[in-house]
Design a protein around this motif. Structure first.
Motif: not given
Length: 498
Positions: A164, A166, A400, A404-405, A407, A428-429, A431
Motif C-alpha cells: 500500500v 500512503d 482491513w 480499507r478493502k 488489501l 494507492s488508497l 478512490s
C-alpha cells in the motif's frame, strides 16, 4: 574489458529475490514488532476485582512463535508443509504463545505460557519450513524451486498482501483552499503505534491560524500552545522564528492576548469544545486530550507537553514559510513524501487491533466470573480462537482495519510472470472514482522505484502500479535514542524539560 550489464543483473538475482523486501518486512514483524505491540498494551487492570484483593493486574510478557504445525483429529501434533495445506484446504499458520502472569497486591500469584491464537505464515520467510531449503529438498517437499514465496495460504487459497502506498506520517502538507473561509489548509497525520490522528491547520483570510484534531475543532493555535504551558508571548515569537518576524504571528498573539495563564487557555479550550464539568475535572480532561491526541508521535505522556508547544511553533513557522514563499513548490506526489506499507506493516495493524480485542474479551470474561464469585484462574478465560478467526477473516476477505478493502487478494497464477507481477503490486488508497490527476501522473521520482509501463487502463490508471525489478525497500524501524545521541554528538542542543 567489456562491461556486461546482463551478467551484473544475473548475479544480483542469484543472491536477491524479487520480493526480498516483503519477506524482510514479515520477518521484522514476527521478530520485533509483535513484542512491541504487546509492550504497548502494558499491564491489564480490571475494574471489577474480588473483594479480598486491593490490586489485581495481568501482565503480558514474552511472545513467541514456532514454525507451522497442525493438530490432527486424534490430538496428535505435527509439522505441516505448504503443499499439504493447499491440497487439504488448510491454513498454513503457526501458533502464537504468550507468557502471562497474574499479580495480586504486588505479589505474583500465577505465571504460565499459553496459546493465544494462530497467525498465517509467509512462504519462504524465516518462520516457514521451506526457508533455506536447497533445490532437491524443495522438490522432495513437492514445491517448485523457482517459486519465490512471499504469499500466504488460507483455507487452501494462495493469498497475496498488496503493498500500500500512503502519504508519509508526521509531515506537514499545505495547499490552497478553493472553498470555505480558509485561504490555506495544512494537514499532518500524526502516527505512533495504534494512534493515527489527522491534524488540520487552517489560516483564514484575516490571518488567524486554527488547528483541528479529534474533538477540538478550529481552535486558535496560540490558545493550544498556551494550554501546553508556553504562556509568554515573547517566548512564542522567539520559538517560531528568531531570524524573520511574521506579521501573522502578532495578529494571532493579539487575538489570544486575554489568555495570560495556562488555566485561562484551558478554560477557553473547554468552552470551545463544549466540556462543561467541575473545574478540576474539566482541566484534567483537556490535559488528557492534549497528551493523547495532539501530535502523539511526540509522546502521549504529560512530560512531552513542552515539546509539543515547541513543535506547534515550528509548524506555524513552516506553514507561514510555505504560504508566503513556497506554496507552488509543495509537491505531494514526490516519492520522498510517500511510504510503502508492506506485509509486515499491514499485519502489525491487524495484530494490534485484534490483540486489544482479545485483551478486552479476557477482561469481560474475568469480570463476569468475579461477579458470579466463580473466578479461579486466568487460564480458563483466554479464547485463542478469537484472535485466529479475526486475523484469518481479514486476510481471507481483504477487509482491513480502518475499513480499507482489497488489501488481500487471491494470487494470479495465469503464468509465472503474472504471479511475479501480482507479488510486486503497489496500490494507492485514493478512490478510483475521483479524478486525482496529479496522483495518477508519472513523476520523475518514480524512476528506478516503480515500473513506468505496468499500470492498468481505465479508472485505476496510475493508482495501481508495480515495483521496478531492481527496487529495494528499506525498513523504517529506527532506534530513536541512537539517532538522538549521534545528533547530540554533532552539536545538537536539546532542552531538557521534566
Amino acid at each position: 574489458m567489456k562491461f556486461d550489464k546482463n551478467l551484473l543483473i544475473k548475479k544480483y538475482f542469484e543472491e536477491n529475490s524479487l520480493i526480498e523486501a516483503n519477506k524482510k518486512s514479515f520477518n521484522n514483524f514476527i521478530e520485533l514488532r509483535m513484542q512491541d505491540i504487546v509492550k504497548e498494551i502494558g499491564d491489564v487492570i480490571p475494574t471489577v476485582i474480588p473483594p479480598e484483593m486491593e490490586d489485581f493486574r495481568i501482565k503480558l510478557e514474552k511472545i513467541s512463535i514456532i514454525k507451522p504445525m497442525m493438530i490432527e483429529a486424534d490430538g496428535s501434533k505435527r509439522d505441516i508443509y505448504p503443499m499439504e495445506a493447499r491440497l487439504r484446504a488448510l491454513t498454513y499458520s503457526a501458533p502464537i504463545s504468550l507468557d502471562i502472569s497474574a499479580h495480586v497486591d504486588g505479589v505474583q500469584r500465577e505465571s504460565f505460557s499459553t496459546q493465544i491464537g494462530r497467525i498465517p505464515i509467509m512462504l519462504k520467510s524465516k518462520y516457514c519450513h521451506l526457508f533455506g531449503l536447497k533445490e532437491e529438498e524443495l522438490i522432495s517437499k513437492h514445491e517448485d524451486p523457482q517459486d519465490p514465496g512471499g504469499y500466504f495460504i488460507l483455507n487452501g487459497n494462495e493469498r497475496v498482501l498488496i503493498i500500500v502506498e500512503d502519504l508519509a506520517a508526521n509531515k506537514l502538507f499545505v495547499e490552497r483552499s478553493s472553498a470555505g473561509p480558509s485561504k490555506f489548509v495544512g494537514k499532518i497525520f500524526s502516527e505512533k503505534g495504534s494512534y493515527r490522528v489527522p491534524h488540520t491547520i487552517e489560516q483564514t483570510k484575516d490571518g488567524l491560524i486554527y488547528i483541528s484534531f479529534t474533538r477540538f475543532k478550529r481552535m486558535p493555535i496560540i490558545a493550544v500552545i498556551k494550554a501546553l504551558g508556553m504562556t509568554k508571548d515573547s517566548e512564542i515569537v522567539g520559538t517560531i522564528s528568531e531570524e524573520k518576524q511574521y506579521d501573522d504571528v502578532f495578529i494571532n498573539l493579539y487575538e489570544s492576548m486575554d489568555l495570560k495563564t495556562e488555566e485561562d487557555a484551558m478554560e477557553y479550550l473547554a468552552k470551545k469544545a463544549g466540556i462543561m464539568q467541575q473545574k478540576e475535572t474539566k482541566y484534567e480532561k483537556i490535559k488528557e486530550n492534549l497528551d493523547k491526541y495532539l501530535l502523539p508521535h511526540l509522546g502521549i505522556e504529560s512530560r512531552g507537553r513542552y515539546y509539543k508547544a515547541v513543535n506547534l511553533c515550528k509548524i506555524i513557522k513552516r506553514f507561514l514559510m510555505i504560504t508566503k514563499d513556497d506554496i507552488d513548490n509543495q509537491d505531494k506526489d514526490h516519492y520522498m513524501h510517500k511510504r510503502l506499507r508492506l506485509s509486515g506493516d499491514l499485519l502489525a495493524d491487524l495484530f494490534r487491533v485484534n490483540l486489544r480485542a482479545l485483551v478486552n474479551d479476557i477482561l469481560y470474561n474475568f469480570q463476569r466470573l468475579v461477579k458470579r464469585g466463580k473466578f479461579q484462574s486466568i487460564k480458563i478465560i483466554i479464547r485463542d480462537k478469537l484472535l485466529t478467526s479475526r486475523i484469518n477473516s481479514a486476510m481471507s476477505t481483504g477487509v482491513w482495519v480502518g475499513g480499507r478493502k482489497g488489501l488481500s487478494q487471491n494470487m494470479d497464477r495465469t503464468n509465472f510472470l503474472s504471479s511475479m507481477s501480482h507479488l510486486q503490486r503497489v496500490v494507492s488508497l485514493l478512490s478510483s472514482a475521483q479524478e486525482n490527476f496529479a496522483a495518477r501522473a508519472l513523476h520523475p521520482t518514480h524512476w528506478g522505484r516503480l515500473c513506468v509501463i505496468e499500470t492498468p487502463e481505465g479508472t485505476s490508471i496510475g493508482l495501481r502500479k508495480n515495483l521496478a525489478l531492481l527496487c529495494d525497500i528499506s525498513q523504517s524501524d529506527v532506534d530513536e535514542q541512537k539517532i538522538l545521541k549521534t545528533l547530540e554528538g554533532s552539536g545538537l542542543k536539546t532542552k531538557k524539560n521534566d
